[in-house]
Write an enzyme that holds these catalytic residues in place. Structure first.
Site, short mmCIF file in Angstrom:
data_model
loop_
_atom_site.label_atom_id
_atom_site.label_comp_id
_atom_site.label_asym_id
_atom_site.label_seq_id
_atom_site.Cartn_x
_atom_site.Cartn_y
_atom_site.Cartn_z
N ASP A 151 -3.06 -11.60 -19.26
CA ASP A 151 -3.01 -11.40 -17.81
C ASP A 151 -2.50 -10.00 -17.51
OD1 ASP A 151 -2.55 -12.13 -14.86
OD2 ASP A 151 -3.19 -14.04 -15.70
N HIS A 162 0.72 -11.15 -10.99
CA HIS A 162 -0.15 -12.29 -11.28
C HIS A 162 0.22 -12.94 -12.61
CE1 HIS A 162 -3.94 -14.38 -12.37
NE2 HIS A 162 -4.14 -14.48 -11.06
N SER A 175 -6.82 -19.44 -10.89
CA SER A 175 -5.83 -18.81 -11.77
C SER A 175 -4.56 -19.63 -11.85
CB SER A 175 -5.48 -17.41 -11.26
OG SER A 175 -6.50 -16.50 -11.53
#
Length: 305
Positions: free
Chosen positions: A30, A65, A247
Protein backbone atom coordinates in the site's frame (compact mmCIF):
# COMPACT_ATOMS: atom_id res chain seq x y z
CA UNK A 1 -22.20 5.44 9.94
CA UNK A 2 -20.74 1.98 10.06
CA UNK A 3 -20.93 0.62 13.59
CA UNK A 4 -17.86 -0.92 15.15
CA UNK A 5 -16.56 -4.01 13.40
CA UNK A 6 -17.15 -6.44 16.24
CA UNK A 7 -20.86 -5.66 16.44
CA UNK A 8 -21.29 -6.03 12.70
CA UNK A 9 -19.09 -9.11 12.36
CA UNK A 10 -19.81 -10.73 15.74
CA UNK A 11 -16.14 -11.08 16.62
CA UNK A 12 -16.53 -10.94 20.40
CA UNK A 13 -17.26 -14.64 20.72
CA UNK A 14 -14.09 -15.37 18.70
CA UNK A 15 -11.98 -13.14 20.96
CA UNK A 16 -13.55 -14.79 24.01
CA UNK A 17 -11.79 -17.99 22.95
CA UNK A 18 -8.43 -16.26 23.07
CA UNK A 19 -8.20 -15.96 19.28
CA UNK A 20 -6.66 -12.61 18.37
CA UNK A 21 -4.40 -13.27 15.38
CA UNK A 22 -1.28 -13.84 17.47
CA UNK A 23 1.46 -15.65 15.58
CA UNK A 24 0.18 -14.66 12.11
CA UNK A 25 1.91 -12.10 9.89
CA UNK A 26 0.19 -10.25 7.05
CA UNK A 27 1.99 -8.29 4.34
CA UNK A 28 0.26 -5.07 3.28
CA UNK A 29 1.15 -3.61 -0.13
CA UNK A 30 0.00 0.00 0.00
CA UNK A 31 1.16 3.57 0.72
CA UNK A 32 3.35 2.54 3.65
CA UNK A 33 2.74 2.63 7.38
CA UNK A 34 2.83 5.32 10.04
CA UNK A 35 4.34 4.30 13.37
CA UNK A 36 0.97 4.56 15.12
CA UNK A 37 0.80 3.56 18.76
CA UNK A 38 -1.79 0.90 17.96
CA UNK A 39 0.89 -1.12 16.16
CA UNK A 40 3.66 -0.84 18.75
CA UNK A 41 1.91 -1.05 22.14
CA UNK A 42 2.19 -3.15 24.21
CA UNK A 43 4.75 -4.57 21.75
CA UNK A 44 5.94 -3.62 18.28
CA UNK A 45 4.16 -5.86 15.76
CA UNK A 46 5.59 -4.22 12.63
CA UNK A 47 8.09 -6.87 11.61
CA UNK A 48 9.51 -5.16 8.52
CA UNK A 49 9.08 -2.13 6.28
CA UNK A 50 10.40 -1.68 2.75
CA UNK A 51 9.89 1.29 0.46
CA UNK A 52 9.65 0.45 -3.25
CA UNK A 53 8.71 4.04 -4.19
CA UNK A 54 11.30 6.38 -2.69
CA UNK A 55 13.77 3.93 -1.18
CA UNK A 56 13.58 5.39 2.32
CA UNK A 57 14.72 3.22 5.23
CA UNK A 58 12.53 4.60 8.02
CA UNK A 59 8.88 3.65 7.94
CA UNK A 60 6.40 6.34 6.86
CA UNK A 61 3.07 6.84 5.13
CA UNK A 62 2.71 10.09 3.20
CA UNK A 63 -0.89 9.35 2.22
CA UNK A 64 -2.58 7.54 5.12
CA UNK A 65 -4.33 4.84 3.10
CA UNK A 66 -1.83 2.13 3.98
CA UNK A 67 -1.95 2.95 7.69
CA UNK A 68 -5.74 2.81 7.59
CA UNK A 69 -5.75 -0.55 5.80
CA UNK A 70 -3.16 -1.95 8.21
CA UNK A 71 -5.15 -0.69 11.17
CA UNK A 72 -8.24 -2.56 10.02
CA UNK A 73 -6.22 -5.75 10.02
CA UNK A 74 -4.14 -5.35 13.15
CA UNK A 75 -4.76 -2.22 15.24
CA UNK A 76 -4.68 -3.02 18.96
CA UNK A 77 -6.65 0.15 19.72
CA UNK A 78 -10.17 0.38 21.04
CA UNK A 79 -13.07 2.69 20.35
CA UNK A 80 -14.62 4.71 23.20
CA UNK A 81 -17.16 1.92 23.81
CA UNK A 82 -14.33 -0.57 24.33
CA UNK A 83 -14.72 -2.36 21.02
CA UNK A 84 -11.72 -3.23 18.89
CA UNK A 85 -10.58 -1.14 15.94
CA UNK A 86 -8.47 -3.87 14.33
CA UNK A 87 -9.95 -7.27 13.43
CA UNK A 88 -6.86 -9.26 14.49
CA UNK A 89 -5.32 -7.04 17.20
CA UNK A 90 -2.32 -9.28 17.87
CA UNK A 91 -1.38 -10.08 14.27
CA UNK A 92 1.99 -8.89 12.97
CA UNK A 93 2.57 -6.77 9.88
CA UNK A 94 5.10 -6.47 7.06
CA UNK A 95 4.48 -3.14 5.31
CA UNK A 96 5.60 -2.76 1.71
CA UNK A 97 5.20 0.71 0.21
CA UNK A 98 4.20 0.48 -3.46
CA UNK A 99 2.04 3.63 -3.78
CA UNK A 100 3.11 7.28 -3.61
CA UNK A 101 1.71 10.18 -1.59
CA UNK A 102 -1.22 10.57 -4.01
CA UNK A 103 -2.13 6.89 -3.75
CA UNK A 104 -0.88 6.16 -7.24
CA UNK A 105 1.77 3.66 -8.17
CA UNK A 106 3.82 2.10 -10.91
CA UNK A 107 3.48 -1.49 -12.00
CA UNK A 108 7.21 -1.89 -11.50
CA UNK A 109 6.97 -1.10 -7.77
CA UNK A 110 4.20 -3.64 -7.29
CA UNK A 111 6.14 -6.31 -9.15
CA UNK A 112 9.29 -5.60 -7.14
CA UNK A 113 7.32 -5.93 -3.91
CA UNK A 114 5.79 -9.23 -4.99
CA UNK A 115 9.19 -10.54 -6.06
CA UNK A 116 10.49 -9.55 -2.62
CA UNK A 117 7.64 -11.51 -1.01
CA UNK A 118 8.38 -14.56 -3.12
CA UNK A 119 11.95 -14.47 -1.84
CA UNK A 120 11.35 -13.51 1.81
CA UNK A 121 7.91 -14.68 2.91
CA UNK A 122 9.33 -17.67 4.78
CA UNK A 123 11.90 -15.50 6.54
CA UNK A 124 9.14 -13.34 8.03
CA UNK A 125 6.60 -16.17 8.30
CA UNK A 126 4.10 -14.26 6.15
CA UNK A 127 0.81 -16.12 5.67
CA UNK A 128 -1.45 -13.39 4.23
CA UNK A 129 -0.92 -10.77 1.52
CA UNK A 130 -3.37 -7.83 1.47
CA UNK A 131 -3.58 -5.78 -1.74
CA UNK A 132 -6.14 -2.98 -1.45
CA UNK A 133 -5.05 -1.69 -4.85
CA UNK A 134 -6.85 -1.96 -8.17
CA UNK A 135 -5.49 -1.36 -11.66
CA UNK A 136 -7.21 -1.36 -15.05
CA UNK A 137 -7.28 -4.74 -16.79
CA UNK A 138 -4.92 -4.28 -19.72
CA UNK A 139 -5.84 -7.41 -21.62
CA UNK A 140 -9.63 -7.70 -21.54
CA UNK A 141 -9.67 -10.80 -23.74
CA UNK A 142 -7.07 -12.65 -21.69
CA UNK A 143 -6.83 -11.01 -18.23
CA UNK A 144 -4.89 -14.00 -16.92
CA UNK A 145 -1.99 -12.73 -19.05
CA UNK A 146 -1.73 -9.50 -17.05
CA UNK A 147 1.70 -9.43 -15.42
CA UNK A 148 0.26 -8.43 -12.03
CA UNK A 149 -2.25 -11.30 -12.19
CA UNK A 150 0.53 -13.76 -12.92
CA UNK A 151 2.55 -12.36 -10.02
CA UNK A 152 -0.22 -12.66 -7.42
CA UNK A 153 -0.94 -16.16 -8.64
CA UNK A 154 2.73 -17.00 -8.06
CA UNK A 155 2.22 -15.88 -4.45
CA UNK A 156 -0.87 -18.07 -4.22
CA UNK A 157 1.03 -21.02 -5.64
CA UNK A 158 3.62 -20.48 -2.88
CA UNK A 159 0.84 -21.12 -0.36
CA UNK A 160 0.14 -17.53 0.66
CA UNK A 161 -3.44 -16.36 1.18
CA UNK A 162 -3.74 -13.45 -1.24
CA UNK A 163 -6.67 -11.08 -0.57
CA UNK A 164 -7.32 -8.28 -3.06
CA UNK A 165 -9.88 -5.54 -3.66
CA UNK A 166 -12.56 -5.75 -6.32
CA UNK A 167 -12.03 -2.05 -7.05
CA UNK A 168 -14.43 0.89 -6.99
CA UNK A 169 -15.34 1.10 -10.68
CA UNK A 170 -18.77 -0.58 -10.39
CA UNK A 171 -21.59 -1.30 -10.52
CA UNK A 172 -21.53 -2.22 -14.22
CA UNK A 173 -20.49 -5.71 -15.27
CA UNK A 174 -16.82 -6.42 -16.05
CA UNK A 175 -15.58 -3.74 -13.63
CA UNK A 176 -13.37 -5.90 -11.39
CA UNK A 177 -9.89 -4.40 -11.39
CA UNK A 178 -6.58 -6.22 -11.66
CA UNK A 179 -5.34 -8.28 -9.84
CA UNK A 180 -8.86 -9.03 -8.57
CA UNK A 181 -9.63 -10.72 -11.89
CA UNK A 182 -7.35 -13.61 -10.90
CA UNK A 183 -9.32 -16.84 -10.56
CA UNK A 184 -7.04 -18.01 -7.75
CA UNK A 185 -6.89 -15.15 -5.24
CA UNK A 186 -9.70 -14.04 -2.91
CA UNK A 187 -11.37 -10.94 -4.35
CA UNK A 188 -13.39 -8.76 -1.98
CA UNK A 189 -16.25 -6.41 -2.82
CA UNK A 190 -18.26 -3.94 -0.72
CA UNK A 191 -21.17 -5.43 1.20
CA UNK A 192 -23.38 -2.35 1.52
CA UNK A 193 -25.77 -1.87 -1.34
CA UNK A 194 -26.37 1.80 -0.58
CA UNK A 195 -23.12 2.93 1.01
CA UNK A 196 -21.27 5.69 -0.77
CA UNK A 197 -17.75 6.90 -1.31
CA UNK A 198 -16.45 10.29 -2.37
CA UNK A 199 -14.91 10.70 -5.79
CA UNK A 200 -13.83 14.30 -6.05
CA UNK A 201 -16.83 16.41 -5.03
CA UNK A 202 -19.32 13.66 -5.85
CA UNK A 203 -20.77 10.88 -3.78
CA UNK A 204 -21.09 7.60 -5.62
CA UNK A 205 -23.25 4.71 -4.49
CA UNK A 206 -22.95 1.08 -5.55
CA UNK A 207 -19.34 1.61 -6.53
CA UNK A 208 -18.06 -1.90 -5.86
CA UNK A 209 -16.54 -3.66 -8.87
CA UNK A 210 -18.71 -6.40 -10.38
CA UNK A 211 -17.98 -9.47 -12.45
CA UNK A 212 -17.79 -11.52 -14.42
CA UNK A 213 -14.12 -11.40 -15.36
CA UNK A 214 -13.66 -10.10 -18.94
CA UNK A 215 -12.98 -12.84 -21.48
CA UNK A 216 -13.97 -15.61 -19.06
CA UNK A 217 -16.93 -17.01 -17.14
CA UNK A 218 -15.16 -16.55 -13.78
CA UNK A 219 -17.53 -14.92 -11.30
CA UNK A 220 -16.08 -12.22 -9.10
CA UNK A 221 -15.95 -10.90 -6.42
CA UNK A 222 -15.62 -14.00 -4.25
CA UNK A 223 -17.01 -12.44 -1.09
CA UNK A 224 -18.23 -9.07 0.19
CA UNK A 225 -17.50 -7.36 3.52
CA UNK A 226 -18.32 -4.06 5.27
CA UNK A 227 -16.81 -1.14 3.39
CA UNK A 228 -18.63 2.02 4.49
CA UNK A 229 -17.19 4.56 6.94
CA UNK A 230 -14.75 2.14 8.52
CA UNK A 231 -12.82 3.63 11.42
CA UNK A 232 -9.10 2.92 11.53
CA UNK A 233 -5.67 4.44 12.17
CA UNK A 234 -4.51 7.60 10.42
CA UNK A 235 -0.99 8.82 9.71
CA UNK A 236 -0.86 11.26 12.62
CA UNK A 237 -0.06 10.68 16.31
CA UNK A 238 -3.01 8.99 18.00
CA UNK A 239 -5.30 9.84 15.07
CA UNK A 240 -8.15 7.87 13.52
CA UNK A 241 -10.20 8.38 10.38
CA UNK A 242 -13.16 6.87 8.57
CA UNK A 243 -12.77 5.75 4.98
CA UNK A 244 -14.96 3.85 2.53
CA UNK A 245 -14.34 1.55 -0.40
CA UNK A 246 -13.36 -1.98 -1.30
CA UNK A 247 -9.92 -1.03 0.03
CA UNK A 248 -11.51 -1.19 3.50
CA UNK A 249 -13.48 -4.37 2.90
CA UNK A 250 -10.35 -6.24 1.83
CA UNK A 251 -8.40 -5.93 5.11
CA UNK A 252 -11.51 -6.93 7.07
CA UNK A 253 -11.36 -10.26 5.23
CA UNK A 254 -7.58 -10.43 5.72
CA UNK A 255 -8.03 -9.78 9.44
CA UNK A 256 -10.63 -12.51 9.84
CA UNK A 257 -8.37 -14.92 7.95
CA UNK A 258 -5.56 -13.98 10.39
CA UNK A 259 -7.88 -14.95 13.25
CA UNK A 260 -8.70 -18.24 11.54
CA UNK A 261 -5.06 -19.08 10.87
CA UNK A 262 -4.06 -18.27 14.44
CA UNK A 263 -6.63 -20.85 15.54
CA UNK A 264 -5.99 -23.41 12.79
CA UNK A 265 -2.50 -22.70 11.39
CA UNK A 266 -2.49 -25.89 9.32
CA UNK A 267 -5.12 -24.55 6.92
CA UNK A 268 -4.01 -23.97 3.33
CA UNK A 269 -5.06 -21.04 1.18
CA UNK A 270 -7.37 -23.41 -0.71
CA UNK A 271 -8.91 -24.64 2.56
CA UNK A 272 -9.64 -21.04 3.54
CA UNK A 273 -11.16 -20.18 0.19
CA UNK A 274 -13.45 -23.21 0.34
CA UNK A 275 -14.53 -22.38 3.89
CA UNK A 276 -15.30 -18.80 2.87
CA UNK A 277 -17.40 -20.14 0.01
CA UNK A 278 -19.30 -22.56 2.25
CA UNK A 279 -20.02 -20.15 5.12
CA UNK A 280 -20.69 -16.76 3.48
CA UNK A 281 -24.23 -15.42 3.83
CA UNK A 282 -26.48 -14.68 0.87
CA UNK A 283 -27.16 -10.94 0.64
CA UNK A 284 -29.88 -11.34 -1.97
CA UNK A 285 -27.71 -9.66 -4.59
CA UNK A 286 -26.73 -10.97 -8.03
CA UNK A 287 -23.82 -13.39 -7.90
CA UNK A 288 -21.65 -11.12 -10.02
CA UNK A 289 -21.97 -8.52 -7.25
CA UNK A 290 -21.85 -10.55 -4.03
CA UNK A 291 -20.01 -13.69 -5.09
CA UNK A 292 -20.55 -16.33 -2.41
CA UNK A 293 -22.09 -13.68 -0.16
CA UNK A 294 -21.22 -11.69 2.96
CA UNK A 295 -18.24 -12.61 5.10
CA UNK A 296 -19.44 -14.69 8.06
CA UNK A 297 -16.71 -14.92 10.73
CA UNK A 298 -18.80 -16.99 13.12
CA UNK A 299 -19.52 -19.51 10.36
CA UNK A 300 -15.81 -19.80 9.58
CA UNK A 301 -15.27 -20.95 13.16
CA UNK A 302 -18.30 -23.21 13.24
CA UNK A 303 -20.18 -20.84 15.57
CA UNK A 304 -23.69 -19.46 15.29
CA UNK A 305 -23.85 -16.08 13.58
Amino acid sequence: MQSDLMKGLNLRQIYSRGITGKGITAAVLDTGIYLHGDFVKPENRIRYFKDFVNGKKEMYDDNGHGTHVTGIIASAGRQPDGSRIGVAPEAAIVALKVLDRSGSGKMSAMIQAIDWLLQHHKEYDIRIVNISVGMPVKNAKNPENDMIVQKVEALWDEGLVVVVAAGNEGPAQYTITSPGVSKKVITVGAQEEHSYMKRGNKRETRYSGCGPVPGTCVCKPDVVAPAGHILSCDNQPGAYKRRSGTSMATPIVSGVIALLLSSEPWLTNFDIKVRLMETSLDCGQPKNRQGWGALNPAGLFGLKA
